[in-house]
Design a protein around this motif. Structure first.
Motif, PDB file in Angstrom:
ATOM      1  N   ALA A  71      16.508   7.794 -27.999  1.00 11.48           N
ATOM      2  CA  ALA A  71      15.931   7.725 -26.646  1.00 11.48           C
ATOM      3  C   ALA A  71      15.567   6.293 -26.278  1.00 11.48           C
ATOM      4  O   ALA A  71      15.676   5.893 -25.113  1.00 11.48           O
ATOM      5  N   SER A  72      15.137   5.504 -27.260  1.00 10.77           N
ATOM      6  CA  SER A  72      14.777   4.108 -26.991  1.00 10.77           C
ATOM      7  C   SER A  72      15.984   3.308 -26.536  1.00 10.77           C
ATOM      8  O   SER A  72      15.883   2.422 -25.687  1.00 10.77           O
ATOM      9  N   GLN A  73      17.140   3.610 -27.133  1.00 13.70           N
ATOM     10  CA  GLN A  73      18.353   2.904 -26.719  1.00 13.70           C
ATOM     11  C   GLN A  73      18.708   3.242 -25.275  1.00 13.70           C
ATOM     12  O   GLN A  73      19.091   2.370 -24.499  1.00 13.70           O
ATOM     13  N   SER A  74      18.533   4.503 -24.899  1.00 16.06           N
ATOM     14  CA  SER A  74      18.785   4.893 -23.514  1.00 16.06           C
ATOM     15  C   SER A  74      17.732   4.296 -22.582  1.00 16.06           C
ATOM     16  O   SER A  74      18.053   3.838 -21.480  1.00 16.06           O
ATOM     17  N   ALA A  75      16.478   4.301 -23.045  1.00 13.63           N
ATOM     18  CA  ALA A  75      15.395   3.767 -22.215  1.00 13.63           C
ATOM     19  C   ALA A  75      15.592   2.278 -21.956  1.00 13.63           C
ATOM     20  O   ALA A  75      15.343   1.788 -20.851  1.00 13.63           O
ATOM     21  N   ARG A  76      16.075   1.559 -22.975  1.00 14.39           N
ATOM     22  CA  ARG A  76      16.315   0.113 -22.788  1.00 14.39           C
ATOM     23  C   ARG A  76      17.342  -0.113 -21.689  1.00 14.39           C
ATOM     24  O   ARG A  76      17.183  -1.006 -20.843  1.00 14.39           O
ATOM     25  N   ALA A  77      18.392   0.721 -21.677  1.00 12.77           N
ATOM     26  CA  ALA A  77      19.417   0.585 -20.644  1.00 12.77           C
ATOM     27  C   ALA A  77      18.842   0.885 -19.264  1.00 12.77           C
ATOM     28  O   ALA A  77      19.126   0.187 -18.285  1.00 12.77           O
ATOM     29  N   ARG A  78      17.981   1.908 -19.192  1.00 14.83           N
ATOM     30  CA  ARG A  78      17.381   2.253 -17.894  1.00 14.83           C
ATOM     31  C   ARG A  78      16.476   1.136 -17.404  1.00 14.83           C
ATOM     32  O   ARG A  78      16.415   0.841 -16.219  1.00 14.83           O
ATOM     33  N   ARG A  79      15.752   0.504 -18.322  1.00 13.27           N
ATOM     34  CA  ARG A  79      14.799  -0.533 -17.919  1.00 13.27           C
ATOM     35  C   ARG A  79      15.484  -1.806 -17.461  1.00 13.27           C
ATOM     36  O   ARG A  79      14.882  -2.631 -16.784  1.00 13.27           O
ATOM     37  N   GLU A  80      16.742  -1.953 -17.846  1.00 16.99           N
ATOM     38  CA  GLU A  80      17.494  -3.110 -17.354  1.00 16.99           C
ATOM     39  C   GLU A  80      17.726  -2.998 -15.855  1.00 16.99           C
ATOM     40  O   GLU A  80      17.939  -4.005 -15.183  1.00 16.99           O
ATOM     41  N   THR A  81      17.715  -1.770 -15.337  1.00 18.73           N
ATOM     42  CA  THR A  81      17.911  -1.577 -13.900  1.00 18.73           C
ATOM     43  C   THR A  81      16.620  -1.133 -13.211  1.00 18.73           C
ATOM     44  O   THR A  81      16.635  -0.785 -12.039  1.00 18.73           O
ATOM     45  N   TYR A  82      15.493  -1.134 -13.959  1.00 15.94           N
ATOM     46  CA  TYR A  82      14.195  -0.743 -13.395  1.00 15.94           C
ATOM     47  C   TYR A  82      13.804  -1.755 -12.314  1.00 15.94           C
ATOM     48  O   TYR A  82      14.022  -2.964 -12.466  1.00 15.94           O
ATOM     49  N   ILE A  83      13.227  -1.285 -11.247  1.00 15.50           N
ATOM     50  CA  ILE A  83      12.847  -2.178 -10.148  1.00 15.50           C
ATOM     51  C   ILE A  83      11.528  -2.860 -10.483  1.00 15.50           C
ATOM     52  O   ILE A  83      10.488  -2.214 -10.556  1.00 15.50           O
ATOM     53  N   GLY A  84      11.576  -4.165 -10.686  1.00 12.84           N
ATOM     54  CA  GLY A  84      10.377  -4.926 -11.027  1.00 12.84           C
ATOM     55  C   GLY A  84      10.040  -4.831 -12.498  1.00 12.84           C
ATOM     56  O   GLY A  84      10.759  -4.214 -13.292  1.00 12.84           O
ATOM     57  N   PRO A  85       8.910  -5.438 -12.905  1.00 13.33           N
ATOM     58  CA  PRO A  85       8.497  -5.389 -14.320  1.00 13.33           C
ATOM     59  C   PRO A  85       8.209  -3.958 -14.763  1.00 13.33           C
ATOM     60  O   PRO A  85       7.646  -3.158 -14.001  1.00 13.33           O
ATOM     61  N   TRP A  86       8.585  -3.655 -16.012  1.00 11.07           N
ATOM     62  CA  TRP A  86       8.255  -2.356 -16.610  1.00 11.07           C
ATOM     63  C   TRP A  86       7.051  -2.534 -17.528  1.00 11.07           C
ATOM     64  O   TRP A  86       7.018  -3.455 -18.357  1.00 11.07           O
ATOM     65  N   LEU A  87       6.048  -1.669 -17.368  1.00 13.02           N
ATOM     66  CA  LEU A  87       4.874  -1.691 -18.236  1.00 13.02           C
ATOM     67  C   LEU A  87       4.714  -0.334 -18.906  1.00 13.02           C
ATOM     68  O   LEU A  87       5.155   0.689 -18.357  1.00 13.02           O
ATOM     69  N   PRO A  88       4.098  -0.290 -20.085  1.00 13.29           N
ATOM     70  CA  PRO A  88       3.871   1.013 -20.735  1.00 13.29           C
ATOM     71  C   PRO A  88       3.018   1.925 -19.854  1.00 13.29           C
ATOM     72  O   PRO A  88       2.201   1.464 -19.059  1.00 13.29           O
ATOM     73  N   GLU A  89       3.230   3.218 -20.036  1.00 14.05           N
ATOM     74  CA  GLU A  89       2.466   4.224 -19.296  1.00 14.05           C
ATOM     75  C   GLU A  89       1.093   4.366 -19.944  1.00 14.05           C
ATOM     76  O   GLU A  89       0.998   4.708 -21.122  1.00 14.05           O
ATOM     77  N   PRO A  90      -0.009   4.083 -19.220  1.00 16.99           N
ATOM     78  CA  PRO A  90      -1.336   4.157 -19.858  1.00 16.99           C
ATOM     79  C   PRO A  90      -1.710   5.590 -20.223  1.00 16.99           C
ATOM     80  O   PRO A  90      -1.416   6.531 -19.489  1.00 16.99           O
ATOM     81  N   VAL A  91      -2.380   5.739 -21.370  1.00 15.01           N
ATOM     82  CA  VAL A  91      -2.839   7.062 -21.799  1.00 15.01           C
ATOM     83  C   VAL A  91      -4.309   6.970 -22.185  1.00 15.01           C
ATOM     84  O   VAL A  91      -4.745   5.978 -22.775  1.00 15.01           O
ATOM     85  N   ASP A  92      -5.057   7.980 -21.832  1.00 14.77           N
ATOM     86  CA  ASP A  92      -6.480   8.039 -22.151  1.00 14.77           C
ATOM     87  C   ASP A  92      -6.630   8.618 -23.550  1.00 14.77           C
ATOM     88  O   ASP A  92      -6.601   9.822 -23.739  1.00 14.77           O
ATOM     89  N   THR A  93      -6.771   7.753 -24.530  1.00 14.59           N
ATOM     90  CA  THR A  93      -6.830   8.223 -25.914  1.00 14.59           C
ATOM     91  C   THR A  93      -8.116   8.985 -26.213  1.00 14.59           C
ATOM     92  O   THR A  93      -8.159   9.774 -27.147  1.00 14.59           O
ATOM     93  N   SER A  94      -9.157   8.758 -25.409  1.00 13.14           N
ATOM     94  CA  SER A  94     -10.401   9.503 -25.654  1.00 13.14           C
ATOM     95  C   SER A  94     -10.257  10.954 -25.222  1.00 13.14           C
ATOM     96  O   SER A  94     -10.964  11.836 -25.712  1.00 13.14           O
TER      97      SER A  94
END
Length: 292
Positions: A71-94
């Protein structure tokens, strides 16, 4: 407990699920994609010949790791065409025991951003070793490699992360800097913004094409300060701010008309705020909530 029995299979899977979610999220930087991956592992677990499985934890962990590498290999390809900077999705660990249950390594935004620049296999080796403490011989089996090769992967990842990260300030200091930054950005106080930012500060805005946001990183103390002052008298109108925690650090959650539309946090060192992260893609800010 018999694995052949569906109730037994469900019980085992539910017990291991926090670990699977933790591996998948750290690999992909996306809570949504991690959930999809864990669901895929569940479907495979249901269909598997479980009578031959001697170590369910190892079996399931290996399954999610290999799926995450693909999935990471596919995600890397998708992020190459992502509009603007890609940031991790925040998660509330608490609020999410699935992520908070394991060691916190490889969970901060700073580390996740560096991990994104590693190869999927390097990333998996580092995460499994640093966050979940897998021994090298097990890692070799999980990654279909040899123990010396896996040691090299972990070593390279550690060096890369050390080279690309500054030592972060404490959690309490990071929260103070974030609060001060939000107040200064809101008031448009250029002098305070410049005082808070490190000389080579960078501001990233992830709108993903679904929200108005800068499509390019803003680089340098002066530019970042002026950038935030430039829109302070429009952006903050009608906005309420609540502070919570995501990925183990303080975040500011911005709402307008009762709807959260942005999550902001900072990565800071003794030099000041090194990075300002604006998560504004609506699809990526649903997994955080305010914490009193």
């Amino acid at each position: 407990m018999e694995l052949d029995d569906l109730d037994g299979a469900v019980a085992v899977f539910n017990e291991v699920r926090p670990r699977l979610m933790g591996i998948a999220y750290r690999m992909l930087g996306s809570h949504t994609e991690a959930e999809d991956l864990v669901q895929e592992v569940w479907l495979r677990w249901q269909a598997a010949d479980r009578s031959t499985v001697q170590n369910p934890v190892a079996y399931l962990s290996t399954a999610v790791t290999r799926l995450a590498i693909n999935a990471s290999q596919s995600a890397r390809a998708r992020r190459e065409t992502y509009i603007g900077p890609w940031l991790p999705e925040p998660v509330d660990t608490s609020a999410d025991p699935y992520l908070g249950a394991e060691r916190g390594e490889a969970l901060s935004f700073a580390v996740l951003l560096v991990l994104e620049r590693l190869s999927p296999t390097e990333r998996a080796a580092y995460i499994l070793r640093e966050a979940f403490d897998y021994p090298y011989d097990e890692l070799a089996t999980m990654l279909q490699s040899t123990e010396p090769a896996v040691r090299q992967l972990v070593s390279r990842a550690r060096k890369r992360i050390r080279a690309e990260r500054r030592t972060e300030v404490s959690g309490s200091q990071q929260k103070k800097l974030l609060s001060a930054f939000v107040e200064a950005a809101r008031s448009g106080d250029l002098a305070v913004l410049e005082q808070l930012l490190a000389k080579d500060a960078i501001s990233y805005s992830d709108g993903g094409g679904a929200a108005r946001a800068s499509r390019f990183p803003v680089v340098g103390r002066d530019r970042v300060a002026k950038y935030h002052r430039a829109f302070h008298d429009r952006f903050w109108v009608g906005v309420t701010v609540e502070f919570g925690r995501a990925n183990g650090r303080a975040v500011a959650m911005l709402e307008r008309d009762g709807v959260m539309f942005a999550v902001c946090t900072v990565i800071a060192s003794d030099d000041g705020i090194d990075e300002v992260l604006w998560m504004m893609n609506p699809a990526k800010i649903t997994a955080v909530s305010a914490v009193a």
